[in-house]
Write a protein that holds these residues in place. Structure first.
Motif, PDB file in Angstrom:
ATOM      1  N   ARG A 502       0.870  -1.162   0.000  1.00  0.00           N
ATOM      2  CA  ARG A 502       0.000   0.000   0.000  1.00  0.00           C
ATOM      3  C   ARG A 502       0.909   1.214   0.000  1.00  0.00           C
ATOM      4  N   ARG A 520       5.119   3.382   2.513  1.00  0.00           N
ATOM      5  CA  ARG A 520       4.815   2.138   1.865  1.00  0.00           C
ATOM      6  C   ARG A 520       4.478   1.126   2.952  1.00  0.00           C
ATOM      7  N   GLY A 521       3.277   0.540   2.856  1.00  0.00           N
ATOM      8  CA  GLY A 521       2.942  -0.539   3.780  1.00  0.00           C
ATOM      9  C   GLY A 521       3.339  -1.854   3.139  1.00  0.00           C
ATOM     10  N   TYR A 593       8.435   3.391   5.596  1.00  0.00           N
ATOM     11  CA  TYR A 593       7.756   2.099   5.532  1.00  0.00           C
ATOM     12  C   TYR A 593       6.940   1.845   6.787  1.00  0.00           C
ATOM     13  N   MET A 594       5.882   1.050   6.597  1.00  0.00           N
ATOM     14  CA  MET A 594       5.112   0.566   7.758  1.00  0.00           C
ATOM     15  C   MET A 594       4.670  -0.849   7.456  1.00  0.00           C
ATOM     16  N   ASP A 595       4.302  -1.526   8.482  1.00  0.00           N
ATOM     17  CA  ASP A 595       3.667  -2.824   8.291  1.00  0.00           C
ATOM     18  C   ASP A 595       2.351  -2.579   7.547  1.00  0.00           C
ATOM     19  N   LEU A 596       2.025  -3.460   6.571  1.00  0.00           N
ATOM     20  CA  LEU A 596       0.839  -3.236   5.734  1.00  0.00           C
ATOM     21  C   LEU A 596      -0.436  -3.088   6.573  1.00  0.00           C
ATOM     22  N   LEU A 599      -0.443   0.103   8.498  1.00  0.00           N
ATOM     23  CA  LEU A 599      -0.731   1.270   7.669  1.00  0.00           C
ATOM     24  C   LEU A 599      -2.232   1.362   7.382  1.00  0.00           C
ATOM     25  N   ASN A 600      -2.873   0.199   7.104  1.00  0.00           N
ATOM     26  CA  ASN A 600      -4.329   0.195   6.889  1.00  0.00           C
ATOM     27  C   ASN A 600      -5.060   0.708   8.116  1.00  0.00           C
TER      28      ASN A 600
END
Ligand SMILES: Nc1ncnc2c1ncn2[C@@H]1O[C@H](COP(=O)(O)OP(=O)(O)OP(=O)(O)O)[C@@H](O)[C@H]1O
Ligand SMILES: [Mg+2]
Lengths: 787, 248
Positions: A502, A520-521, A593-596, A599-600
């Motif tokens: 994401r 970016r996830g 960056y993040m964990d997907l 991030l959601n």
């Protein structure tokens, strides 16, 4: 001609070998300087002129959909000069004879205002007729990549409808000097292009008749861009505005500026280093040359030539040598500058190149050379003239040799008489020996600086595409998409593995520092995209918080554990806070960056993705492309191999040119210095060696005495030179950091080997040349003229 | 007997000497080694006289000549030429003095190797007031046919003659010659000495000639015997022999 001027030309002719070598050193220093700075100057001037003549906008904004009536309110904002409302859409193309997916950015052209902002520079054909939905102008690089000309046709998917388009013209635009697919680091004109269609036609295709989704503004002189941006944002936010931004954040402009800045750093630092080294060597060599004439200087003085006249005489001599080098260097520099600018023109689609001779640059280079040469001359003449003529006219007093350290250590009986002579000679004039060593070492060092860039870039590519990004294909969706799109992709024939991501455009803020980028996830245990720590080990993605590249961390001044403000530039543009969970090492870009899943959650959205990375079966690639084209929401597909290829093409043509030129120059400088050291040693010791020959020493023995010294000095200089070279590379790397990429210092063994080989071969060739002269040493002259 | 300008008898009210050296010393310090080249020289030279300086090798002759010619400065003592104080360490003044007044013949010739015989002479005539042409000067020393040869193409004696032509070409007021015949056979030596004597007589040039050859002393007005850094004694020749009368 006056006798003293005759002496000048005869002396020059006599030392022509050395004079040429010195002139070459100057030529390379000046040539590098002029080449880089004239290229840089040309590109900058071209950029400025192009922007001005084609009215490149100063503020940009993207939104969902706004009625044309909003335009008047935007135009009323204080400081705004012109407003252009546009329709801009990402479209997929179906190119005949090209299986891979191709995407394009379709930009509307005002039907009624041909001299609007971001004007087109038509290369071929004409603009689309108002209202014609089948006519487009395509960008020149895209046209070139697909050999398109006016009259050619292809298909595009406009708003889900397949439509035939006819090329009516090809053109360039200041808005797309660098045509980069969003999210891609390198231009790929075969798979991504820009095209223009009439405003009405494009609006109708996307149900935006009487509405717009993109804005470009120009400002009045002295307007406050930030204030305008804030006011525009306030107006467009209700219409799905994604945040207006200034020219400095415009993609093409940002890349272009950064690359020019980087070239600028390189173009100042590198030639300055070259010039510095050349000037230093010039100074050393010239002062030794003049020192050798001390008896003649004394004679001139004895007959009533004053210090001034003698100094002018030698300055003229040196000016001829340096002048030849400067003239050659300027010619060479201009010629190479032309060539280099031409190469850059292949990447930056400018309609023309404003290459001009830059007198200031040339004067700087000439001034530096002349100053270095002049200083060397004046110091040497002054040293010779300071002695009373009676003293200077005597041959130098028989030198007082001492036992060297090696001999004092009791190794004497192991050393032959000639070897002892070598050591004592080096020992007797430690400063002179040290300067020779330093000269050779610097020459060796700059060879490394030329090659280092290639090595480093190779390493960066390896890290980026070998360790970090390992997918075969990346797929980008037109809009954020539900997570289940993953399974559609995984089900395609030929897809072996899918990882999804994401991307969210954001502005990150920490205190007064801010930067526009994307978060970016990614999936925590991904195989295809990995984050590396500073030791290049994969980093585990924390389940909460944000990771960012160390460079972005530095730009925002954050450390692990700090809280930052995240201004989302998408949807309803929420303002949130996040914790910096860690820093990662990346040489390219400034991503966060993040964990997907995190991030959601952060976005308060369900499982949503923006694209995917695929590992595929290469045998199925062609079929896979066709199937990907059919998926409705796929905006573009990038093949990793293509990215690497594009990059290599870019590298090959710019950096390698650079590398070759600088390496050749460095080699010439190295040879010039070493040859001069050898020749000067020969002149200084010619009589002594001839006397030895008269006493019965063989050619081999005197050759050994002279060249043995050069050999020892070279041997000492090489390791020192490699260290100096490394230091220069670190310095270059340090000054070249940009948010586009950071340069680690990597030098492969072959580079060291090359530098060492150049020095050794130069020493051997110089030795050979000197050896030939030694063989023809005039023994009679020694006996005849008393000294 | 040719007409000559000789110093007046010492008893009569003496004219002021053109050179006046008092208590000249010159010390060369080389590391721990100290060389006393001159150990207190008192010497007067009169305008227009021809003086021969005789003495063993290393006795300081060249050192004295260099100081008289403004090529070097003494460690202590005073030396004066006409109105010029030659002890001052003023490079510009010394250069001016050498340019305007002095012609040198060096023991080791010191020709510029990249210039021909003619050009070596021209080097000096070009900056002189009322010089001969280089051709005239070279003809004087019998080198007209070798004018366009480089030093490396000439014998030691020929180089020495170029050096003499170079010294006399500017018609100097002072001519200082350090072993001008050292490398010459008797016949050529005599020819060179004739040139020197002629310049001395026709132009009234004060001339100092260093030599190891005692025969040459006969052509001088006065002979200064030098030893171990000082003047041992001075002889006056009652009559000067012409150079052509000398032989060795
Ligand atoms: N520049 C110098 N440095 C050190 N010592 C010097 C220097 N010039 C002369 N000497 C020493 O001073 C002494 C006198 O030297 P000078 O050249 O005046 O002798 P000379 O009488 O001309 O000898 P010769 O007849 O051999 O030419 C010598 O011992 C010489 O070694
Ligand atoms: Mg002497």
């Amino acid at each position: 001609m006056r006798a003293i001027d005759r002496k000048l030309w005869r002396d020059l002719w006599h030392m022509r070998g050395q004079a040429v070598a010195i002139a070459l050193v100057v030529m390379c220093g000046v040539g590098t300087y002029v080449m880089f700075l004239s290229t840089l100057g040309a590109l900058r001037a071209t950029q400025d002129d192009y922007y001005r003549e084609y009215r490149f906008a100063e503020v940009f904004a993207t939104l969902k959909r706004a009625p044309e009536s909003l335009r008047a309110r935007i135009a009323a904002i204080p400081g705004v000069e012109r407003v252009e409302t546009r329709v801009v859409e990402a479209v997929r193309l179906d190119m005949p004879d090209f299986a891979e997916p191709v995407s394009a950015r379709m930009v509307s052209l005002a039907d009624d205002a041909p001299h609007g902002l971001n004007g087109l520079h038509l290369r071929e054909g004409r603009l689309p007729l108002p209202g014609r939905a089948d006519e487009v102008v395509v960008s020149t690089p895209f046209a070139k990549a697909h050999t398109l000309h006016p009259g050619d046709r292809f298909h595009a998917i406009l708003n889900g409808r397949r439509q035939a388009l006819t090329v009516v013209g090809t053109a360039l635009s200041p808005e797309f000097v660098q045509q980069l697919r969003p999210g891609s680091a390198f231009p790929d004109p075969k798979r991504y292009g820009v095209m223009w269609m009439g405003r009405k036609a494009l609006g109708q295709a996307y149900d935006l008749d009487g509405a717009f989704n993109d804005l470009a503004l120009s400002l009045r002189p002295g307007a406050d861009a930030q204030d305008v941006i804030d006011r525009v944002d306030a107006l467009i936010t209700p219409f799905g505005g994604l945040g207006a931004y200034a020219r400095k954040d415009q993609l093409s402009h940002r890349f272009l500026t950064q690359e020019l800045d980087q070239l600028g750093t390189l173009a100042t630092l590198f030639p300055t280093m070259f010039m510095g080294v050349a000037a230093f060597l010039l100074n050393v060599v010239i002062s030794r040359l003049v020192t050798m004439q001390r008896e003649q200087i004394a004679t001139l003085k004895a007959f009533g030539y004053g210090n001034g006249a003698v100094t002018v005489h030698y300055l003229k001599l040196v000016a001829v040598i340096a002048g030849a080098g400067i003239a050659g260097g300027i010619l060479l520099g201009v010629w190479l500058g032309h060539a280099l600018s031409g190469i850059y023109m292949e990447f930056y689609y400018f309609p023309w190149l404003r290459f001009s001779l830059q007198p200031a640059t040339m004067l700087e280079a000439a001034g530096a050379s002349l100053a270095a040469a002049g200083a060397g001359t004046i110091v040497a003449v002054w040293r010779a003239a300071r002695l009373s003529p009676a003293q200077a006219m005597r041959p130098e007093p028989p030198p007082r040799y001492r036992e060297t350290l090696v001999e004092q250590l009791g190794l004497k009986r192991w050393l032959s008489q000639p070897t002892r002579m070598i050591l004592r000679h080096i020992w007797r004039k430690p400063l002179k020996s040290a300067l020779t060593v330093l000269g050779i070492a610097l020459a060796c060092g700059i060879i490394l600086t030329g090659l280092f860039q290639r090595d480093t870039v190779g390493f960066m590519m390896n890290v980026h595409y070998g360790l970090a990004q390992r997918e075969d294909l990346s797929v980008a969706f037109t809009d954020p998409t539900a997570y289940r799109a993953r399974f559609d992709l995984a089900g395609l024939h030929g897809v072996e593995h899918v990882e999804v991501f994401r991307s969210v455009p954001v502005r990150l803020r920490h205190g007064h520092l801010e930067h526009r980028t994307t978060i970016r996830g990614i999936e925590p245990d991904g195989e295809l995209q990995r984050l590396l720590d500073t030791e290049l080990r994969p980093v585990a993605m924390p389940s909460e918080g944000i990771l960012m590249t160390d460079h972005l961390g530095k730009m925002l001044g954050v450390r692990v554990g700090d809280r930052i403000v995240v201004e989302v530039l998408e949807g309803n543009r929420p303002l949130r806070e996040a914790v910096v969970a860690g820093l990662v090492k990346e040489y390219l870009g400034v991503a966060a960056y993040m964990d997907l899943a995190a991030l959601n959650r952060f976005m308060h959205e369900g499982p949503t993705i923006s694209g995917a990375w695929l590992a595929v079966d290469h045998a199925q690639l062609q079929g896979l492309y066709a199937r990907l084209k059919e998926l409705p929401r796929v905006a573009g597909v990038a093949e990793r191999i293509q990215e690497i290829r594009n990059f290599n093409r870019l590298m090959d043509e710019t950096m390698l040119f650079f590398t070759y030129v600088s390496t050749v120059f460095a080699v010439v400088i190295a040879f010039g210095v070493i040859y001069n050291s050898a020749r000067i040693a020969l002149t200084e010791r010619g009589r002594e060696l001839a006397s030895l020959r008269v006493l019965g020493f063989t050619r081999g023995e005197i050759g050994y005495i002279l060249l043995g010294e050069l050999g020892i000095l070279t041997a000492v200089a090489i390791p020192l030179g490699l260290k100096l070279g490394e230091a220069m590379c670190y310095y270059i790397a340090l000054t070249m950091q940009t948010d586009l990429f950071r340069v680690p210092v990597v030098l492969v063994p072959q580079t060291y080997a090359f530098a060492v080989a150049v020095v050794i071969v130069s020493a051997l060739l110089s030795g050979l040349a000197v050896r030939r002269r030694l063989d023809r040493l005039d023994l009679i002259a020694v006996l005849k003229t008393p000294e | 007997m040719p007409e000559q300008v000789s110093p007046p008898p010492l008893c009569s009210p003496a004219p002021r000497p053109i050179f006046e050296a008092r208590g000249l010393t010159k010390v060369y310090q080389m590391g721990e080694v100290r060389v006393d080249a001159l150990r207190g020289v008192d010497l007067d030279l009169y305008a227009g006289e021809l003086v021969v300086l005789l003495g063993p090798s290393g006795s300081g002759k060249s050192t004295l000549l260099n100081i008289l010619g403004g090529l070097d400065t003494p460690t202590s003592g005073t030396v004066r030429y006409a109105e010029h104080d030659l002890t001052v360490d003023d490079d510009a003044a010394m250069t001016q003095y050498r340019r305007e007044h002095v012609g040198f013949v060096f023991q080791f010739y010191n020709l510029i190797p990249s210039l021909t015989a003619r050009e070596n002479v021209a080097l000096v005539t070009e900056i002189a007031h009322d010089p001969m042409t280089p051709e005239e000067a070279l003809a004087l020393v019998g080198l007209a046919p070798r004018m366009d040869h480089f030093p490396s193409q000439m014998s030691g004696g020929e180089q020495q003659r170029v050096a003499i032509a170079r010294a006399v070409a500017k018609r100097p007021q002072v001519l200082l010659c350090d072993e001008p015949t050292g490398a010459l056979d008797a016949q050529t030596g005599v020819m060179v000495l004739e040139v020197i004597a002629r310049v001395n007589q026709e132009l009234g040039t004060t001339t100092v000639v260093i030599t190891h050859n005692a025969v040459i002393a006969a052509m001088a007005d006065r002979v200064v015997h030098f030893g171990d850094g000082h003047v041992v004694r001075i002889e006056r020749n009652e009559s000067r022999k012409a150079a052509s009368e000398l032989s060795w």
